[in-house]
Each structure stands twice: as structure tokens, then as C-alpha cells.
Scaffold this motif. Sequence first.
Motif, PDB file in Angstrom:
ATOM      1  N   THR A 214      48.859  -4.734 -69.101  1.00 38.10           N
ATOM      2  CA  THR A 214      49.001  -3.953 -67.865  1.00 38.10           C
ATOM      3  C   THR A 214      47.731  -3.965 -67.031  1.00 38.10           C
ATOM      4  OG1 THR A 214      48.305  -1.909 -68.979  1.00 38.10           O
ATOM      5  CG2 THR A 214      50.662  -2.424 -68.975  1.00 38.10           C
ATOM      6  N   THR A 215      46.581  -4.245 -67.656  1.00 36.67           N
ATOM      7  CA  THR A 215      45.314  -4.237 -66.913  1.00 36.67           C
ATOM      8  C   THR A 215      44.973  -5.585 -66.309  1.00 36.67           C
ATOM      9  OG1 THR A 215      43.991  -4.762 -68.880  1.00 36.67           O
ATOM     10  CG2 THR A 215      44.437  -2.428 -68.425  1.00 36.67           C
ATOM     11  N   LEU A 216      45.647  -6.639 -66.746  1.00 41.84           N
ATOM     12  CA  LEU A 216      45.322  -7.976 -66.249  1.00 41.84           C
ATOM     13  C   LEU A 216      45.805  -8.150 -64.817  1.00 41.84           C
ATOM     14  CD1 LEU A 216      46.192 -10.100 -69.395  1.00 41.84           C
ATOM     15  CD2 LEU A 216      43.915  -9.724 -68.434  1.00 41.84           C
ATOM     16  N   PRO A 217      44.911  -8.586 -63.907  1.00 42.83           N
ATOM     17  CA  PRO A 217      45.318  -8.770 -62.506  1.00 42.83           C
ATOM     18  C   PRO A 217      45.991 -10.126 -62.304  1.00 42.83           C
ATOM     19  CG  PRO A 217      43.004  -9.260 -62.746  1.00 42.83           C
ATOM     20  CD  PRO A 217      43.489  -8.825 -64.114  1.00 42.83           C
ATOM     21  N   ASP A 218      46.339 -10.403 -61.057  1.00 44.73           N
ATOM     22  CA  ASP A 218      46.901 -11.707 -60.736  1.00 44.73           C
ATOM     23  C   ASP A 218      45.860 -12.790 -60.956  1.00 44.73           C
ATOM     24  OD1 ASP A 218      49.275 -10.543 -60.048  1.00 44.73           O
ATOM     25  OD2 ASP A 218      48.781 -10.390 -57.909  1.00 44.73           O
ATOM     26  N   VAL A 219      46.339 -13.991 -61.182  1.00 43.91           N
ATOM     27  CA  VAL A 219      45.443 -15.110 -61.478  1.00 43.91           C
ATOM     28  C   VAL A 219      44.436 -15.333 -60.362  1.00 43.91           C
ATOM     29  CG1 VAL A 219      45.345 -17.606 -61.831  1.00 43.91           C
ATOM     30  CG2 VAL A 219      47.097 -16.256 -62.971  1.00 43.91           C
ATOM     31  N   ASP A 220      44.863 -15.238 -59.117  1.00 43.59           N
ATOM     32  CA  ASP A 220      43.991 -15.543 -57.985  1.00 43.59           C
ATOM     33  C   ASP A 220      42.738 -14.677 -57.965  1.00 43.59           C
ATOM     34  OD1 ASP A 220      45.805 -17.430 -57.217  1.00 43.59           O
ATOM     35  OD2 ASP A 220      46.775 -16.166 -55.701  1.00 43.59           O
ATOM     36  N   ARG A 221      42.836 -13.464 -58.489  1.00 45.94           N
ATOM     37  CA  ARG A 221      41.687 -12.562 -58.480  1.00 45.94           C
ATOM     38  C   ARG A 221      40.676 -12.904 -59.564  1.00 45.94           C
ATOM     39  NH1 ARG A 221      43.551  -6.570 -58.872  1.00 45.94           N
ATOM     40  NH2 ARG A 221      41.262  -6.386 -59.020  1.00 45.94           N
ATOM     41  N   LEU A 222      41.029 -13.763 -60.476  1.00 43.25           N
ATOM     42  CA  LEU A 222      40.155 -14.073 -61.603  1.00 43.25           C
ATOM     43  C   LEU A 222      39.433 -15.405 -61.452  1.00 43.25           C
ATOM     44  CD1 LEU A 222      42.463 -12.997 -64.568  1.00 43.25           C
ATOM     45  CD2 LEU A 222      40.670 -11.667 -63.439  1.00 43.25           C
ATOM     46  N   LEU A 223      39.698 -16.130 -60.387  1.00 43.01           N
ATOM     47  CA  LEU A 223      39.152 -17.482 -60.280  1.00 43.01           C
ATOM     48  C   LEU A 223      37.661 -17.482 -59.949  1.00 43.01           C
ATOM     49  CD1 LEU A 223      42.074 -19.306 -58.446  1.00 43.01           C
ATOM     50  CD2 LEU A 223      41.613 -19.125 -60.898  1.00 43.01           C
ATOM     51  N   ASP A 224      37.195 -16.534 -59.164  1.00 43.02           N
ATOM     52  CA  ASP A 224      35.781 -16.461 -58.803  1.00 43.02           C
ATOM     53  C   ASP A 224      35.192 -15.211 -59.433  1.00 43.02           C
ATOM     54  OD1 ASP A 224      33.279 -16.479 -57.725  1.00 43.02           O
ATOM     55  OD2 ASP A 224      33.906 -16.385 -55.627  1.00 43.02           O
ATOM     56  N   GLY A 225      34.404 -15.397 -60.475  1.00 45.76           N
ATOM     57  CA  GLY A 225      33.883 -14.244 -61.199  1.00 45.76           C
ATOM     58  C   GLY A 225      32.403 -14.011 -61.008  1.00 45.76           C
ATOM     59  N   ARG A 226      31.806 -14.561 -59.961  1.00 47.28           N
ATOM     60  CA  ARG A 226      30.369 -14.402 -59.772  1.00 47.28           C
ATOM     61  C   ARG A 226      30.020 -13.001 -59.287  1.00 47.28           C
ATOM     62  NH1 ARG A 226      29.351 -18.230 -55.229  1.00 47.28           N
ATOM     63  NH2 ARG A 226      31.360 -17.344 -54.644  1.00 47.28           N
ATOM     64  N   ALA A 227      28.893 -12.511 -59.762  1.00 45.45           N
ATOM     65  CA  ALA A 227      28.413 -11.212 -59.303  1.00 45.45           C
ATOM     66  C   ALA A 227      27.581 -11.349 -58.035  1.00 45.45           C
ATOM     67  CB  ALA A 227      27.578 -10.541 -60.395  1.00 45.45           C
ATOM     68  N   ARG A 228      27.104 -12.559 -57.744  1.00 46.65           N
ATOM     69  CA  ARG A 228      26.342 -12.795 -56.520  1.00 46.65           C
ATOM     70  C   ARG A 228      26.788 -14.107 -55.900  1.00 46.65           C
ATOM     71  NH1 ARG A 228      20.621 -15.368 -57.686  1.00 46.65           N
ATOM     72  NH2 ARG A 228      21.020 -16.553 -59.581  1.00 46.65           N
ATOM     73  N   GLY A 229      26.363 -14.316 -54.653  1.00 50.62           N
ATOM     74  CA  GLY A 229      26.807 -15.487 -53.921  1.00 50.62           C
ATOM     75  C   GLY A 229      25.863 -16.665 -54.071  1.00 50.62           C
ATOM     76  N   SER A 230      26.076 -17.659 -53.231  1.00 52.69           N
ATOM     77  CA  SER A 230      25.302 -18.884 -53.301  1.00 52.69           C
ATOM     78  C   SER A 230      24.707 -19.203 -51.940  1.00 52.69           C
ATOM     79  CB  SER A 230      26.189 -20.046 -53.754  1.00 52.69           C
ATOM     80  OG  SER A 230      27.180 -20.327 -52.763  1.00 52.69           O
ATOM     81  N   VAL A 231      23.701 -20.058 -51.969  1.00 57.97           N
ATOM     82  CA  VAL A 231      23.093 -20.553 -50.738  1.00 57.97           C
ATOM     83  C   VAL A 231      23.073 -22.072 -50.816  1.00 57.97           C
ATOM     84  CG1 VAL A 231      21.055 -20.579 -49.265  1.00 57.97           C
ATOM     85  CG2 VAL A 231      21.662 -18.496 -50.513  1.00 57.97           C
ATOM     86  N   THR A 232      23.662 -22.708 -49.828  1.00 57.28           N
ATOM     87  CA  THR A 232      23.635 -24.163 -49.721  1.00 57.28           C
ATOM     88  C   THR A 232      22.701 -24.534 -48.580  1.00 57.28           C
ATOM     89  OG1 THR A 232      25.910 -24.349 -50.508  1.00 57.28           O
ATOM     90  CG2 THR A 232      25.001 -26.231 -49.321  1.00 57.28           C
ATOM     91  N   LEU A 233      21.694 -25.343 -48.872  1.00 66.50           N
ATOM     92  CA  LEU A 233      20.711 -25.727 -47.863  1.00 66.50           C
ATOM     93  C   LEU A 233      20.983 -27.146 -47.386  1.00 66.50           C
ATOM     94  CD1 LEU A 233      18.741 -24.006 -50.254  1.00 66.50           C
ATOM     95  CD2 LEU A 233      17.575 -23.818 -48.064  1.00 66.50           C
ATOM     96  N   MET A 234      21.002 -27.312 -46.079  1.00 65.20           N
ATOM     97  CA  MET A 234      21.295 -28.599 -45.467  1.00 65.20           C
ATOM     98  C   MET A 234      20.095 -29.048 -44.642  1.00 65.20           C
ATOM     99  SD  MET A 234      25.213 -27.732 -44.288  1.00 65.20           S
ATOM    100  CE  MET A 234      25.745 -29.434 -44.267  1.00 65.20           C
ATOM    101  N   ASP A 235      19.860 -30.352 -44.597  1.00 73.91           N
ATOM    102  CA  ASP A 235      18.724 -30.871 -43.846  1.00 73.91           C
ATOM    103  C   ASP A 235      19.058 -30.987 -42.368  1.00 73.91           C
ATOM    104  OD1 ASP A 235      20.299 -33.113 -43.519  1.00 73.91           O
ATOM    105  OD2 ASP A 235      19.201 -34.353 -44.931  1.00 73.91           O
ATOM    106  N   GLN A 236      18.159 -31.579 -41.621  1.00 73.81           N
ATOM    107  CA  GLN A 236      18.352 -31.662 -40.177  1.00 73.81           C
ATOM    108  C   GLN A 236      19.554 -32.525 -39.794  1.00 73.81           C
ATOM    109  OE1 GLN A 236      14.962 -33.528 -38.371  1.00 73.81           O
ATOM    110  NE2 GLN A 236      15.312 -35.498 -39.372  1.00 73.81           N
ATOM    111  N   ASP A 237      20.024 -33.363 -40.723  1.00 78.14           N
ATOM    112  CA  ASP A 237      21.188 -34.210 -40.470  1.00 78.14           C
ATOM    113  C   ASP A 237      22.459 -33.632 -41.084  1.00 78.14           C
ATOM    114  OD1 ASP A 237      19.605 -36.148 -39.125  1.00 78.14           O
ATOM    115  OD2 ASP A 237      18.947 -36.931 -41.075  1.00 78.14           O
ATOM    116  N   ASN A 238      22.414 -32.362 -41.485  1.00 77.27           N
ATOM    117  CA  ASN A 238      23.561 -31.653 -42.063  1.00 77.27           C
ATOM    118  C   ASN A 238      24.002 -32.223 -43.412  1.00 77.27           C
ATOM    119  OD1 ASN A 238      23.793 -29.805 -39.922  1.00 77.27           O
ATOM    120  ND2 ASN A 238      25.029 -31.233 -38.728  1.00 77.27           N
ATOM    121  N   ALA A 239      23.074 -32.802 -44.139  1.00 78.49           N
ATOM    122  CA  ALA A 239      23.347 -33.271 -45.494  1.00 78.49           C
ATOM    123  C   ALA A 239      22.775 -32.255 -46.484  1.00 78.49           C
ATOM    124  CB  ALA A 239      22.718 -34.642 -45.737  1.00 78.49           C
ATOM    125  N   VAL A 240      23.532 -31.937 -47.537  1.00 77.09           N
ATOM    126  CA  VAL A 240      23.085 -30.963 -48.533  1.00 77.09           C
ATOM    127  C   VAL A 240      21.918 -31.548 -49.334  1.00 77.09           C
ATOM    128  CG1 VAL A 240      23.743 -29.675 -50.585  1.00 77.09           C
ATOM    129  CG2 VAL A 240      25.369 -29.931 -48.704  1.00 77.09           C
TER     130      VAL A 240
END
Length: 728
Positions: free
Chosen positions: A81-107
Motif C-alpha cells: 500500500t505504500t509503494l507509489p507508481d513506477v514513474d515516481r521511483l525512476l529519479d531518486g536523487r536528493a540533489r540535482g546536476s550541473v552540465t557544463l558546456m563550452d563556447q561551442d555548446n559541447a559538454v
Amino acid sequence: MSDTRKGKRPLVADRRYPKTRAKPTAKKPAPKRRKAAKPKRSGNILTRAFRWMLRLIWKITWRVAFVACAGLALAVGYFWTTLPDVDRLLDGRARGSVTLMDQDNAVFAWRGDQFGGAVTTQTVAPGLKNAVVATEDKRFYRHFGLSPRGIASAVRINLSEGRGALQGHGGSTITQQTAKLLCLGVEYDPPEWKTEAAYVADCRRGSLARKAKEAVYALAMEVKYSKDEILSIYMNRAYMGGGAYGAEAASQRYFGKHAAEVTPAEGAMLAGLLTAPSRLAPTSDLQRSQDRAATVLRLMGEQGYLSDADVAKWQANPAVLSAAARRQAGGYFADWVMSTGPEFFTRNTTEDVIIRTTLDQRIQRSAEEALKFVFENKVREGSKAQAAIVVMSADGAVRAMVGGRETRVSGVFNRAIQAERQTGSAFKPFVYAAALELGYSPYDTVEDVPMTLDIPGSGPWSPRNYDNKFRGRVTLMDSLAQSLNIPTVKVSESVGRDLVRRVASDFGIESDLAAGPALALGASESTLLEMTGAYAGILNGGFSVTPYGLIDLRLQGDDQPLMGTGGGIGERVIQENAAAELIWMMEKVVSQGTGGRAQFGGREIAGKTGTTQAARDAWFIGFTADYVTGVWMGYDDNTPLTGVTGGGLPTEIWRETMVRVHDGLPVHPLPMQAPAGVAPQRQQPAPSSQQRDVPRSTEGLIQMLLNDILGGGGGGSRTNENRSGSDR
């Protein structure tokens, strides 16, 4: 004849009718004869006792089993009864991410917990899905969430290796591992856990009670979700090294492609990371990661996911890193950009952030290769000396940054922005900038003769040149080109230290500047980034600049940036023609003076060498018409350099960097201007015959007119006696 009846009884007829009829008497039944009792056997008693015990055990067992099953069913039902829908369990991070791109928009770099997006067993490449099952739980699609065979095998292995039954191998199924990734339904609560690491450690506890709860939770998951849904949750939440959470993030991090596009070899490498993601990450040790992937490919072959030919093919052609992951460009640069952005969108972000930067990866590689070349070929083996490089455009846009000899790093000490060191003679251009702003000419002269200043509270102070020689009357241009100390101190005292300090500060040197006359000789401390930015202000015609690396910041999925550039060109510091003449003087440093080793390719180059007291720091900062580059060299513990001055190894590092940076670029002239005419020889600097601009400092002009040889007084420090003269 004898009588034949003799001796015989007489014949008597049977009495047919008795005289009286007697009542028949009942005969007592004859007593039954008892059989002899057989001796009792002890075996029968034991058998009956054994059977009784079995019946008792059975009665207890089925009751206990019934109660246990009922309790288990209730527990499973509760967790269900406590298990949520699958979609809510796919991203379990407590914090986010930072993607850095150069002057040509390449990661080029990632920070934080990277999540590339949700994937399912249907959207990832089959080779990746099969590799995960083959290496983590080959009976995944056949068990009910627990694998008794796997648990028994793990216990046997642990005991055979001298560990406890539950220590080491756990025999966990993918379902159990997923339950652990979900922390058995307990969400991260900052007040309860001071750090996310503490939360994760608590989720990974291996006590017997924890294992039991994990098993119940796994059973509930098997009831709630399908096998593919459980596997999808696992592939999205599992940590795969390099800050990547989930198959999509790891695929992009290591191979620069989506998880749906990976080859079996790449899928095997990703699946192999699940055992020890940090240790096996290909960015940490590519060969170890490839060896692990070869084992996963073999398992896939044994379980029928790949043919023998395919196994051999992919083992012979192992996965390799993408260009961005292989270079790991801009480690120091990425750290610097992260430190300049708002904390809630960089270091502690809970969102997925995209940052576009000024980095030019070609220039970054040039700087790294140049530093490596010089240290491998011109520095004695075993030397602990360090160096740093900053390359920027004239507007302050940083194109490359190297904070030390180890270039493929992050989160370490960055000498380009964190090391505050004495600048030595690299500070002198700001003395002459102040003089030119007041109307002095590069052709004005000053006496290079012994001098002594009485410093209140310190006593007499006598600056000397690097070579301990005196040249008599010299022009300001020659004084800067040969990095003479005595004439520079005289010019500084003449125009006024306050004006020198103001000009340097306006150009972007924010560190505390010395109050005494040693200010002119670079007794103050600054960072390489500050100094390079100040020189960029000279190149751009006299405007201050704020070095910057962040162009804009936006949330992933958004088109509009949340913030833009935080630096660039600021206010004018000196007049344009004063800046042009200063560039002309600094060009003589390279073409005729201490910076001769910086020359390459017939380009016009301006710059300044710098060596501090006892050669603890060596600098060369210079520019072409296209880029400004600063180089610092020294020891982290301030140990003096041996045989190194600013005109030596730092200049060679600068040249090696700029040769690579300018490869293929057209030649552009410097925006410099030679002074008009030749000023008459004077004992001291004086205004040129053609006064150009109104001086910014009236006080400085009065000092210039009234002082004889020296201007100003004030205190100083005898400990800052400077030897940064010729820097040779």
C-alpha cells in the motif's frame, strides 16, 4: 468248551427312562487359557515417542507457519500500500546536476548527481538490459523476489572465506537491490540525516533485521510491479560512477550517446560498473573497466544472450571513452565556474542545470600540453615545483585554466585562483600606467643610481637591481624593458603611491596592496587570474575587466536562461593613448628586454616578467592581439626556486602555450602606439612636451612638479627588498 461269556459283564439294557428327571446343571465355562506374555520391546516405546513428537512438532509447525504466513502477508500488504507508481521511483536523487558546456555548446564537464532522463527495459539497448541481468541476477525472471539458492551460495562462500554468514556476498536479487536503492521506502529528510552520505549509509546497513525487512519489501515489489518495471527502476537509480545516476546519464557521461544506442561492449561496461562504480569507472581506470566488461560479455555468452562469435568480437573491440570523457578537459576551469555561480544553482542545486561557459577546449588542451612538455623536458625529474596558466580574451572571457601540474582532477587546490603570491616585477606595468596617465612619456628619463629611503618605523631602505648594477640615466621604456628596480621606485614615488595603488585596483587587482615604497616592486600579493585580467585591461585599451567563465545558466528543458554573464569589460582606467604607449613599452620587454624567450612566429608580443624575493615566485604575463596569457611558477610551500626567474621557465611555458593557441590563426598587430618624438634627457621623469590628456590625479601632478627626484614618503617594509630586476 469254555464259556465265552466268562469274565464279561452281563448285558444290561440301557435305561431308556430314568426314574426321575434331574434338572440340568449349568456347566461353568472352562477358563480360557492365557497365552504366555511376550516380553516388551524397548523399540516400540521409542517409536511411539518419536511419532508423538512428530505429531506435536507438526501441530506446532503448521500453527506457527500459519501465523508467520499471515504476518508476512500482512507485512507485504502494508508495504504494497505504500509503494507509489513506477514513474515516481525512476529519479531518486536528493540533489540535482550541473552540465557544463563550452563556447561551442559541447559538454566538457559534469558536476553533482547526473541524471540523463528516465529509461525503461524497452527503451535501452538490448545489450545493456541483458548485460545487467547476466551479471547481477541471472534468475531474475524466474524467482519471486528472493533467491534461496543465491542466498545459500553466498553464505557458503562467506563461510569458506572466513567471514560471517551475512558478511561479504549477499546473494541479493535485483529486486532486493532495488529495494535497497529505494531505502525501503524511507525518503531523505535533512533534519534526521545531517548529510546525504549519512542517509545512504543508513540505507546500506546489513543487519539481520534490515535484511528481513528488505526481503519483505522485495516481495511487496514483486506483487506491485512487473519484472520489467522493477528492472527499469534499478537501471534508473543505480549509481554508475563519475557522478552519473542511471543508465542514461552513465551512457552520456562515458560514451556521449543515449542508452538506446550503446553497443554490447558498452552495455557490458556499464553493467560491470554496478559492482564497484567508483573503482571501476572508466574515467578512473579504463583498463580495469574493460577487463570487467570482458567478464560480463563472457557471462552473457554462457547465458545465451550472445553467441560465441559475438562474445569474441566485442571482447576484441572493447568500449572506449568519448572524446569529452577521455580528455576530461577543464577540471580546474569547471571548478572555478561552479564557485562563481549562485550556490543554489551550482554546489547545492536540487535542479538539473545547464551552464554555458567561455571555455575553448582547443585552447585548454594547448595549455595542458604546453605545461606537460616543459616539465617533462626542461624541469629536473622529481621536482615538486608547480605552475598555473590562465588564457583569456581582452574582454575577460577565460578560455583556459590550468591550476597545477595534475590536469585531470576536480575539487583540488587551484593555484590559478586560490594561490595569492607576491607579484614581483609583474606589477611594474601599473606603475608606468599611472605615469603615462599623468602625461609622462616612455622617453622620459630617470637616474638609475643608488638610493635610500628612510621608512618611518623601519629605518633606511635601499632597493637594488637584480644584477646589483647601476646604469645611470635611463628612459622609462628601458627601465621597464630591463625590469630595473631603482628607476621604477623613483617613478612610483614621483607619481604617488596612492595613484599607483588606485590604477592597479581599478584594473582589477583586488588584493590588499602594500603601503610602502616596495609597492612598486610587487611586494603585494595577488592571484594569477587577477593579474591576467589586469593585463587584459591594458590590451583592450585601458578598460577594467572582470574575468568570467559563465555565459548563461538555465534549467534543463528550459530555453530562457535564468542568469547571464557576470563579468566582462567595465569602466575606463587610463586613456586609450596611454594604454597604447604602455603596450608599446611592454612590447620592448619581449623584443629587447627580459622577456625575449616569449617570441614566436614573428608576432608582436607584449608582456612582463616577474621574480619575487629569493625567487619564491616566477611570473610571465603577456599578450598578442588575440589572447592574454598568464603563467605562474613556484612551490606550494614557498620554497625558493633554483635557477628559475620569470624570464626563464615561466616564459617558456607561456611561449609553448601560445604557439599552440595561435596555430592556424592569422597574424594581427598589437594596438600599440610609439611616443611622438624623443624627449630630452632629464634627471627625473617630467611631463612630455606634448601633454596628451588631463591627468586623473591633480595631487600626482603637483607631486611630479614639486619633487626633485623622489616623491611621497610613508612607511614600508624592509622584508620586501626585491630582486626582480632583469629577471634573467
